[in-house]
Write a protein that holds these residues in place. Structure first.
Motif, mmCIF file in Angstrom:
data_model
loop_
_atom_site.group_PDB
_atom_site.id
_atom_site.type_symbol
_atom_site.label_atom_id
_atom_site.label_comp_id
_atom_site.label_asym_id
_atom_site.label_seq_id
_atom_site.Cartn_x
_atom_site.Cartn_y
_atom_site.Cartn_z
ATOM 1 N N SER A 144 0.811 -1.227 0.000
ATOM 2 C CA SER A 144 0.000 0.000 0.000
ATOM 3 C C SER A 144 0.842 1.274 0.000
ATOM 4 O O SER A 144 0.282 2.376 -0.046
ATOM 5 C CB SER A 144 -0.929 0.022 1.223
ATOM 6 O OG SER A 144 -1.851 -1.041 1.177
ATOM 7 N N THR A 160 -0.159 5.293 -0.582
ATOM 8 C CA THR A 160 0.032 6.277 0.482
ATOM 9 C C THR A 160 0.712 7.522 -0.052
ATOM 10 O O THR A 160 0.283 8.655 0.217
ATOM 11 C CB THR A 160 0.884 5.680 1.617
ATOM 12 O OG1 THR A 160 0.279 4.481 2.085
ATOM 13 C CG2 THR A 160 1.017 6.658 2.770
ATOM 14 N N ALA A 178 -7.731 6.797 -2.003
ATOM 15 C CA ALA A 178 -7.823 5.857 -0.883
ATOM 16 C C ALA A 178 -9.085 5.012 -0.964
ATOM 17 O O ALA A 178 -9.028 3.776 -0.880
ATOM 18 C CB ALA A 178 -7.782 6.623 0.437
ATOM 19 N N SER A 213 -6.326 4.997 -8.273
ATOM 20 C CA SER A 213 -6.560 3.934 -7.292
ATOM 21 C C SER A 213 -6.267 2.562 -7.878
ATOM 22 O O SER A 213 -5.732 1.681 -7.193
ATOM 23 C CB SER A 213 -8.011 3.991 -6.795
ATOM 24 O OG SER A 213 -8.923 3.748 -7.838
ATOM 25 N N SER A 258 -2.921 0.227 -6.906
ATOM 26 C CA SER A 258 -3.292 -1.043 -6.287
ATOM 27 C C SER A 258 -2.731 -2.244 -7.029
ATOM 28 O O SER A 258 -2.977 -3.393 -6.621
ATOM 29 C CB SER A 258 -4.829 -1.164 -6.217
ATOM 30 O OG SER A 258 -5.380 -0.154 -5.404
ATOM 31 N N ASP A 286 -5.421 1.041 3.873
ATOM 32 C CA ASP A 286 -5.782 2.123 2.954
ATOM 33 C C ASP A 286 -6.684 3.151 3.611
ATOM 34 O O ASP A 286 -6.664 4.330 3.232
ATOM 35 C CB ASP A 286 -6.475 1.559 1.708
ATOM 36 C CG ASP A 286 -5.488 0.942 0.729
ATOM 37 O OD1 ASP A 286 -4.297 0.853 1.076
ATOM 38 O OD2 ASP A 286 -5.915 0.529 -0.363
#
Length: 344
Positions: free
Chosen positions: A57, A61, A80, A236, A240, A270
């Motif tokens: 993650s 971040t 997020a 996102s 990911s 997350d």
């Protein structure tokens, strides 16, 4: 690396190179995590939720915090929340890869159920914060402190559940073997080497993930699409990618509990993006600065995680496409969210 100054061909080249780095480093990272789960006695669900979930993650971040620092609350928040929805959908992709039986049937465990419930609680707290008064301490919303406290409390519960389980799934021929309570005896110096290599591989994955995020944002913004779509879907999904690679690699290695723990645990981590983004966002509470579309995606994420929990409890062996009812519903919910953003 100033992505804004790169031409389109070079931007695409960096994106592809970073994706390849994530692929190979993610495969190696999964192998280290599986061995660490055995020699430390932490178990696949706990190690996947806390260490592996946090490692994969890191790129997300960086993306959320950078956007919040630049005053882009919508992109930071959407990255997020959109990451949680994307990663929950990745479980369906991992289920497609595991052809023997429905993944939720094989990987059912008390720790994974607790991770899912904790995630629902954290998402609920975040949604309450959006409609709260926005009271801050040192520029940070009070709800952010509550999110951190709840996350720590939940992780402690998950660790205790591994040590002293109060619930076990019904064993079938397809149920993944439970982790041994006693850690495997490591070879001399093996534990140190494992943690060092895990840290190096996690760093590679995070740097490559950051490069994917930066180039992905650059490619997306050149199309002139909305910030909500950029944050909730595009950045996102690209940030990911490490979770997707690790989940598929874990499933192919037979580490099913590790795969589910990485996704659900990574999703819990997350939610903490919102806390870090709130700290970086200097214009006040980030929770009250975003649009109502983020409340929609919070609700959508709760629905997706809730359906996944139903799958872990019902443990259907086979379903449409061999992924079970929860996989079909999760794909449908995610597609619905994308359509609502595009039409909105």
């Amino acid at each position: 690396m100033n992505v804004a100054q790169l031409g389109l061909p070079l931007t695409l080249a960096v994106f592809v190179a970073a994706a390849i780095a994530v692929l190979f480093a993610g495969l190696a990272l999964t192998a280290r995590a599986e061995r660490l789960a055995a020699v430390t006695g932490l178990g696949q669900a706990v190690l996947g939720a806390v260490f592996l979930g946090a490692a994969t993650s890191l790129s997300g971040t960086v993306t959320s915090v950078s956007a919040a620092w630049a005053g882009e609350a919508e992109i930071a928040y959407g990255n997020a929340i959109g990451g949680i929805a994307a990663q929950t959908t990745f479980l369906v992709i991992a289920d497609f890869v595991y052809r023997e039986v429905n993944l939720e049937h094989a990987a059912a465990s008390e720790a994974n159920l607790l991770q899912g419930v904790l995630l629902v609680v954290l998402l609920g707290l975040a949604q309450v914060a959006m409609f709260g008064p926005g009271w801050t301490l040192w520029g940070v919303d009070m709800a952010s402190f509550a999110l951190v406290a709840m996350y720590i409390f939940g992780v402690r519960l998950i660790a205790r559940a591994h040590q002293q389980p109060m619930w076990r799934p019904k064993q079938t021929q397809h149920t993944a073997a439970e982790d041994s309570d006693a850690p495997a005896k490591p070879e001399s110096g093996e534990l140190t080497r494992l943690w060092l290599s895990f840290g190096v591989l996690a760093l590679i994955v995070s740097i490559a993930g950051w490069a994917i995020a930066e180039t992905g944002v650059a490619l997306a913004e050149r199309t002139g699409i909305s910030k909500t779509l950029v944050g909730n879907v595009m950045t996102s999904v690209v940030t990911s990618m490490p979770e997707l690679v690790v989940a598929i690699a874990a499933v192919r290695r037979g580490a099913l509990t590790l795969a589910v723990g990485d996704i659900l645990g990574g999703n819990g981590f997350d939610v903490l993006f919102l806390v870090l983004s709130d700290i970086a966002y200097r214009a006040g509470s980030i929770h009250v600065a975003v649009s109502d579309k983020q409340a929609l995606w919070l609700s959508l994420s709760v629905l997706m995680v809730g359906v996944t929990l139903l799958g872990l409890l019902r443990r259907q062996r086979h379903g449409l496409g061999n992924v079970g009812f929860e996989g079909v519903l999760v794909l449908g919910l995610y597609a619905t969210g994308i359509v609502l953003i595009v039409l909105g």
